[in-house]
Design a protein around this motif. Structure first.
Motif, PDB file in Angstrom:
ATOM      1  N   ALA A   1       0.841  -1.203   0.000  1.00 33.44           N
ATOM      2  CA  ALA A   1       0.000   0.000   0.000  1.00 33.44           C
ATOM      3  C   ALA A   1       0.872   1.246   0.000  1.00 33.44           C
ATOM      4  O   ALA A   1       2.070   1.187   0.271  1.00 33.44           O
ATOM      5  N   GLY A   2       0.228   2.384  -0.309  1.00 33.70           N
ATOM      6  CA  GLY A   2       0.954   3.642  -0.324  1.00 33.70           C
ATOM      7  C   GLY A   2       0.082   4.785  -0.782  1.00 33.70           C
ATOM      8  O   GLY A   2      -1.062   4.938  -0.334  1.00 33.70           O
ATOM      9  N   ASP A   3       0.585   5.567  -1.726  1.00 36.81           N
ATOM     10  CA  ASP A   3      -0.098   6.783  -2.142  1.00 36.81           C
ATOM     11  C   ASP A   3      -1.357   6.526  -2.963  1.00 36.81           C
ATOM     12  O   ASP A   3      -2.169   7.441  -3.162  1.00 36.81           O
ATOM     13  N   ALA A   4      -1.545   5.301  -3.460  1.00 37.79           N
ATOM     14  CA  ALA A   4      -2.753   4.966  -4.223  1.00 37.79           C
ATOM     15  C   ALA A   4      -3.981   4.851  -3.335  1.00 37.79           C
ATOM     16  O   ALA A   4      -5.106   4.749  -3.842  1.00 37.79           O
ATOM     17  N   LYS A   5      -3.773   4.820  -2.012  1.00 37.59           N
ATOM     18  CA  LYS A   5      -4.857   4.791  -1.021  1.00 37.59           C
ATOM     19  C   LYS A   5      -5.641   3.477  -1.034  1.00 37.59           C
ATOM     20  O   LYS A   5      -6.734   3.400  -0.483  1.00 37.59           O
ATOM     21  N   VAL A   6      -5.086   2.452  -1.666  1.00 40.37           N
ATOM     22  CA  VAL A   6      -5.673   1.117  -1.640  1.00 40.37           C
ATOM     23  C   VAL A   6      -4.612   0.130  -1.171  1.00 40.37           C
ATOM     24  O   VAL A   6      -3.410   0.410  -1.241  1.00 40.37           O
ATOM     25  N   ILE A   7      -5.052  -1.017  -0.671  1.00 42.33           N
ATOM     26  CA  ILE A   7      -4.146  -2.084  -0.258  1.00 42.33           C
ATOM     27  C   ILE A   7      -4.291  -3.226  -1.252  1.00 42.33           C
ATOM     28  O   ILE A   7      -5.388  -3.762  -1.448  1.00 42.33           O
ATOM     29  N   GLY A   8      -3.201  -3.562  -1.904  1.00 40.82           N
ATOM     30  CA  GLY A   8      -3.206  -4.694  -2.819  1.00 40.82           C
ATOM     31  C   GLY A   8      -2.773  -5.949  -2.092  1.00 40.82           C
ATOM     32  O   GLY A   8      -1.770  -5.942  -1.383  1.00 40.82           O
ATOM     33  N   LEU A   9      -3.544  -7.035  -2.244  1.00 44.29           N
ATOM     34  CA  LEU A   9      -3.174  -8.330  -1.687  1.00 44.29           C
ATOM     35  C   LEU A   9      -2.761  -9.252  -2.829  1.00 44.29           C
ATOM     36  O   LEU A   9      -3.494  -9.408  -3.812  1.00 44.29           O
ATOM     37  N   TYR A  10      -1.582  -9.860  -2.682  1.00 48.48           N
ATOM     38  CA  TYR A  10      -1.019 -10.696  -3.737  1.00 48.48           C
ATOM     39  C   TYR A  10      -0.743 -12.107  -3.212  1.00 48.48           C
ATOM     40  O   TYR A  10      -0.318 -12.284  -2.063  1.00 48.48           O
TER      41      TYR A  10
ATOM     42  N   VAL B   1      -6.926  -9.253  -4.434  1.00 50.13           N
ATOM     43  CA  VAL B   1      -7.994  -8.277  -4.203  1.00 50.13           C
ATOM     44  C   VAL B   1      -7.378  -6.913  -3.893  1.00 50.13           C
ATOM     45  O   VAL B   1      -6.206  -6.829  -3.477  1.00 50.13           O
ATOM     46  N   ASN B   2      -8.138  -5.851  -4.106  1.00 51.97           N
ATOM     47  CA  ASN B   2      -7.794  -4.511  -3.633  1.00 51.97           C
ATOM     48  C   ASN B   2      -8.710  -4.153  -2.477  1.00 51.97           C
ATOM     49  O   ASN B   2      -9.938  -4.295  -2.595  1.00 51.97           O
ATOM     50  N   LEU B   3      -8.139  -3.707  -1.375  1.00 52.92           N
ATOM     51  CA  LEU B   3      -8.922  -3.270  -0.222  1.00 52.92           C
ATOM     52  C   LEU B   3      -8.985  -1.750  -0.230  1.00 52.92           C
ATOM     53  O   LEU B   3      -7.943  -1.080  -0.253  1.00 52.92           O
ATOM     54  N   THR B   4     -10.179  -1.197  -0.226  1.00 54.96           N
ATOM     55  CA  THR B   4     -10.357   0.247  -0.303  1.00 54.96           C
ATOM     56  C   THR B   4     -10.937   0.793   1.010  1.00 54.96           C
ATOM     57  O   THR B   4     -11.345   0.030   1.885  1.00 54.96           O
ATOM     58  N   GLY B   5     -10.974   2.108   1.124  1.00 51.30           N
ATOM     59  CA  GLY B   5     -11.561   2.740   2.305  1.00 51.30           C
ATOM     60  C   GLY B   5     -10.723   3.868   2.856  1.00 51.30           C
ATOM     61  O   GLY B   5     -11.232   4.749   3.554  1.00 51.30           O
ATOM     62  N   HIS B   6      -9.421   3.893   2.529  1.00 51.34           N
ATOM     63  CA  HIS B   6      -8.562   4.976   2.993  1.00 51.34           C
ATOM     64  C   HIS B   6      -8.762   6.218   2.141  1.00 51.34           C
ATOM     65  O   HIS B   6      -8.895   6.137   0.918  1.00 51.34           O
ATOM     66  N   GLY B   7      -8.759   7.381   2.782  1.00 53.33           N
ATOM     67  CA  GLY B   7      -8.890   8.638   2.067  1.00 53.33           C
ATOM     68  C   GLY B   7      -7.579   9.371   1.924  1.00 53.33           C
ATOM     69  O   GLY B   7      -7.534  10.480   1.384  1.00 53.33           O
ATOM     70  N   ALA B   8      -6.496   8.781   2.409  1.00 50.37           N
ATOM     71  CA  ALA B   8      -5.173   9.403   2.337  1.00 50.37           C
ATOM     72  C   ALA B   8      -4.123   8.312   2.171  1.00 50.37           C
ATOM     73  O   ALA B   8      -4.439   7.127   2.148  1.00 50.37           O
ATOM     74  N   TRP B   9      -2.872   8.739   2.054  1.00 49.20           N
ATOM     75  CA  TRP B   9      -1.780   7.787   1.878  1.00 49.20           C
ATOM     76  C   TRP B   9      -1.740   6.762   3.017  1.00 49.20           C
ATOM     77  O   TRP B   9      -2.090   7.062   4.166  1.00 49.20           O
ATOM     78  N   ILE B  10      -1.255   5.573   2.714  1.00 50.50           N
ATOM     79  CA  ILE B  10      -1.122   4.499   3.697  1.00 50.50           C
ATOM     80  C   ILE B  10       0.370   4.310   3.981  1.00 50.50           C
ATOM     81  O   ILE B  10       1.151   4.070   3.063  1.00 50.50           O
ATOM     82  N   PHE B  11       0.738   4.408   5.246  1.00 49.59           N
ATOM     83  CA  PHE B  11       2.151   4.352   5.630  1.00 49.59           C
ATOM     84  C   PHE B  11       2.558   3.042   6.303  1.00 49.59           C
ATOM     85  O   PHE B  11       3.746   2.745   6.370  1.00 49.59           O
ATOM     86  N   SER B  12       1.600   2.293   6.839  1.00 46.50           N
ATOM     87  CA  SER B  12       1.985   1.105   7.597  1.00 46.50           C
ATOM     88  C   SER B  12       0.954  -0.008   7.442  1.00 46.50           C
ATOM     89  O   SER B  12      -0.243   0.248   7.256  1.00 46.50           O
ATOM     90  N   LEU B  13       1.447  -1.242   7.512  1.00 48.17           N
ATOM     91  CA  LEU B  13       0.618  -2.437   7.434  1.00 48.17           C
ATOM     92  C   LEU B  13       1.111  -3.435   8.468  1.00 48.17           C
ATOM     93  O   LEU B  13       2.320  -3.583   8.676  1.00 48.17           O
ATOM     94  N   SER B  14       0.183  -4.129   9.121  1.00 49.35           N
ATOM     95  CA  SER B  14       0.575  -5.128  10.113  1.00 49.35           C
ATOM     96  C   SER B  14      -0.483  -6.219  10.189  1.00 49.35           C
ATOM     97  O   SER B  14      -1.671  -5.936  10.361  1.00 49.35           O
ATOM     98  N   TRP B  15      -0.051  -7.471  10.039  1.00 45.24           N
ATOM     99  CA  TRP B  15      -0.964  -8.616  10.139  1.00 45.24           C
ATOM    100  C   TRP B  15      -1.107  -9.071  11.581  1.00 45.24           C
ATOM    101  O   TRP B  15      -0.180  -8.949  12.383  1.00 45.24           O
TER     102      TRP B  15
END
Length: 245
Positions: A203-212, A221-235
């Protein structure tokens, strides 16, 4: 933060945090690294690592077992720390002729044996911390600034995210590129393998999270819902949940 409080950074901006099972490690534009306990209600400061990085520290990475962490400084210095008798002690450092700002994002394997890092020119490197901190892999990409990196739990794979939207998965055993992943065309600021290493989130400036899918490289899948850049991810530990911010 309040100056003079246990969380004071003496006027410096905090650039990164790393979390272990019982502590929060904090680094800033100051030369010191601070360690806070999470086992007490007021999160007291329990250790200060003075003069850790002369020009300050921009990235931290802790091992999953909570016994090791690495720090990357603005001078190009990368240091490795071990927890010995509940005190952090300098174990060593990566000496690789790195110039100021050359090493950027860093990641540690679950047991702390391997360290991976990106660079400003897109290179991705892996070092063996038990083998004299020797570099065991260096991967080339398309030369775009490496903004994010992660190591799989078993240490077999390295993933990197880049300013041009590139996402790569490398096989550390073979030393080859496994996948160049599609889907994100803007800067990628976070990548994270799921605990079972079946999925990679990016994830990043596209404001979506790509799962591969790690095995096939296909975008699930693409996970949407963010309205701004995404800086961190944690499972989560089970891989059932993904936290983003």
């Amino acid at each position: 933060m309040v100056r003079g409080s246990p969380w004071s950074t003496e006027g410096f901006d905090v650039f990164c945090l790393a979390v272990t099972p019982h502590q929060i490690i904090s680094a800033s534009g100051s030369s010191s690294i601070k360690v806070y306990s999470t086992t007490e209600p007021d999160f007291p400061l329990v250790q200060t690592l003075d003069a850790a990085h002369k020009l300050g520290c921009h990235h931290l990475a802790a091992s999953q077992d909570g016994r090791h962490f690495a720090s990357a400084g603005f001078a190009g210095d990368v240091k490795l720390w071990n927890l010995i008798e509940e005190r952090w002690t300098l174990k060593g450092q990566i000496v690789d002729g790195n110039k100021a700002g050359e090493v950027w994002a860093i990641a540690l394997s679950a047991d702390g044996q391997y360290l991976a890092a990106t660079s400003v020119d897109g290179r991705v490197s892996v070092w063996d911390n038990l083998g004299g901190h020797s570099k065991i892999r260096e991967f080339e990409t398309k030369g775009s600034f490496g903004m994010a990196i992660d190591l799989s739990v078993d240490g077999r794979f390295t993933a990197s995210g880049h300013e041009n939207g590139g996402v790569y998965i490398f096989n550390n055993d073979t030393g080859r590129l496994l996948h160049s992943l599609p889907g994100l065309i803007k800067p990628v600021r976070a990548v994270a393998f799921s605990p079972g290493c079946k999925l990679l989130a990016a994830a990043g400036d596209a404001k979506v999270i790509g799962l591969y899918d790690v095995a096939s490289g296909e975008q699930v899948v693409n996970l949407t819902g963010h309205g701004a850049w995404i800086f961190s991810l944690s499972w989560s530990d089970t891989g059932e949940y993904l936290l983003s911010g």
